[in-house]
Design an enzyme around this catalytic site. Structure first.
Site, PDB file in Angstrom:
ATOM      1  N   ASP A   1      20.042 -50.501  38.214  1.00  0.00           N
ATOM      2  CA  ASP A   1      19.166 -49.925  37.233  1.00  0.00           C
ATOM      3  C   ASP A   1      17.626 -50.310  36.801  1.00  0.00           C
ATOM      4  OD1 ASP A   1      20.838 -47.522  36.406  1.00  0.00           O
ATOM      5  OD2 ASP A   1      22.258 -49.062  35.474  1.00  0.00           O
TER       6      ASP A   1
ATOM      7  N   ASP B   1      22.594 -41.135  39.767  1.00  0.00           N
ATOM      8  CA  ASP B   1      21.578 -41.635  39.116  1.00  0.00           C
ATOM      9  C   ASP B   1      20.583 -42.566  39.776  1.00  0.00           C
ATOM     10  OD1 ASP B   1      24.194 -41.428  38.205  1.00  0.00           O
ATOM     11  OD2 ASP B   1      23.713 -42.083  36.254  1.00  0.00           O
TER      12      ASP B   1
END
Ligand code: GLY
Length: 387
Positions: free
Chosen positions: A100, A165
């Site tokens: 991330d 994602d």
């Protein structure tokens, strides 16, 4: 009249910028009073603000919202605020245990670099791209999202899990390739996007949440983590997909990405049948029409379609994208989703879902819903201004 409509649009944008400034001021005042540098993510069940450590995947969104607020207002007062909360994330550039960092450093440092010409942020984005690239698995041609042995994801037995994602982390790699001329980062991003295109999507352009790979690069399993079940369509995943492929087209000019983004956009417009275009947390959620909505998925979609609109030459399609995005933005800016000033602990939007199956952040404000809502407002403002 045309001029009258334009004024309505400009007023709409300005009213919502003013509201965002008021809410951001509340949030930053609360933090300033604590004497600490804190990073708000949501509101806890007991009504307190949830502040997160810098290694949380959501740590870039609050600084990112400060950059967007600076950009939207042009008010110098927001510059040191954006700098302060961004620079608190400095050590994230070394983080290698999850994917991330593209979100975290992209929304914070990269936005400062892009929106405020903060040249001194370049080293941080380069270091982050290096860290993210350590997760590239050449056999499979993907960046591994989560470690196989860590946290709640580590309990599922996946060998090399990749989530949709992850498409959102590629923007940082493309930008570092541009900033340095080192195309290794771009090559990794393109490879990841192509592999994901082949393995993550169903024939109807919905996507699985998780695809896990074997060490020889073959697909191990296709499952979900935050959706209703493996074959359902988790709303935010569909939003990450359309946003991610639109960004890939921006950075590569390759029509394969543009066409794919359009196919996903068409699927979303077709599948989200709620009267206000805000999806349920999963398109196949149980208890529809009483299932919680996910404003964050809508905000991500609105921002993506406002970008896709600009790349779409077919007028009837581009009209459809902008109308759909504007409808989302209007609904999010209505009392159904927009918090009243001074309420919601300074968060702008209500009614997002983090992870329903984990009973985590269900029907709450979320800093990423606010971030993509502000980005969509900026994109709409730029379109109105002819930028
Ligand atoms: N990237 C994590 C999520 O969308 O919940």
């Amino acid at each position: 009249s045309c001029g009258g409509q334009k004024k309505v649009e400009v007023d709409f944008i300005q009213d919502n910028i003013d509201n965002a400034v008021a809410q951001n001021t509340i949030q930053t005042d609360i933090i300033e009073k604590s004497g600490k540098i804190l990073n708000p993510r949501t509101i806890n069940k007991d009504g307190s603000i949830s502040y997160i450590p810098i290694d949380d995947w959501c740590s870039g969104f609050f600084p990112g919202s400060m950059w967007l607020t600076y950009n939207l207002t042009g008010d110098q007062k927001w510059l040191p605020v954006a700098e302060k909360y961004t620079e608190a994330l400095d050590t994230v550039k070394h983080l290698k245990w999850h994917h991330d960092v593209g979100f975290m450093i992209g929304c914070s440092y990269l936005n400062g670099y892009r929106m405020a010409d903060k040249k001194e942020y370049k080293d941080v984005i380069i270091e982050t791209a290096k860290s993210l690239s350590t997760r590239f698995r050449p056999n499979a041609g993907v960046i591994q999202s989560w470690d196989a042995d860590r946290g709640w994801q580590g309990t599922r037995g996946w060998k090399c899990p990749v989530i949709i994602d992850n498409m959102m982390n590629l923007d940082l790699l493309f930008n570092v390739a541009k900033a340095t001329g080192d195309n290794r980062y771009k090559d990794i991003a393109i490879k990841h996007a192509m592999t994901t295109m082949h393995n993550h999507f169903r024939p109807d352009y919905t996507c699985w949440h998780v695809v896990s790979y074997n060490s020889d690069g073959t697909v191990e399993r296709k499952q979900t983590h935050q959706g209703k079940n493996d074959d359902s369509s988790w709303a935010r995943g569909q939003a990450w997909a359309v946003y991610g492929y639109t960004a890939c087209f921006r950075e590569t000019n390759d029509s394969i990405f543009l066409n794919f983004a359009k196919d996903i956009a068409d699927m979303i417009m077709d599948r989200v049948k709620t009267d206000d275009a805000i999806p349920y947390w999963d398109y196949d959620a149980p208890d529809i029409p009483n299932a919680p909505r996910d404003a964050s998925a809508a905000a991500v979609t609105a921002s993506a379609l406002l970008e896709l609109y600009a790349y779409t030459e077919d007028q009837s399609l581009s009209d459809a994208y902008i109308e759909y995005a504007e409808n989302i933005l209007k609904q999010l800016s209505s009392p159904d989703y927009l918090a009243k000033e001074n309420e919601n602990k300074g968060f702008i939007l209500m009614h997002s879902v983090g992870s329903f199956p984990h009973d985590s952040d269900v029907d709450v404000p979320l800093n990423y819903a606010d971030y993509y809502y502000l980005e969509a407002l900026k994109r709409k403002r730029d379109i109105e201004k002819g930028l």
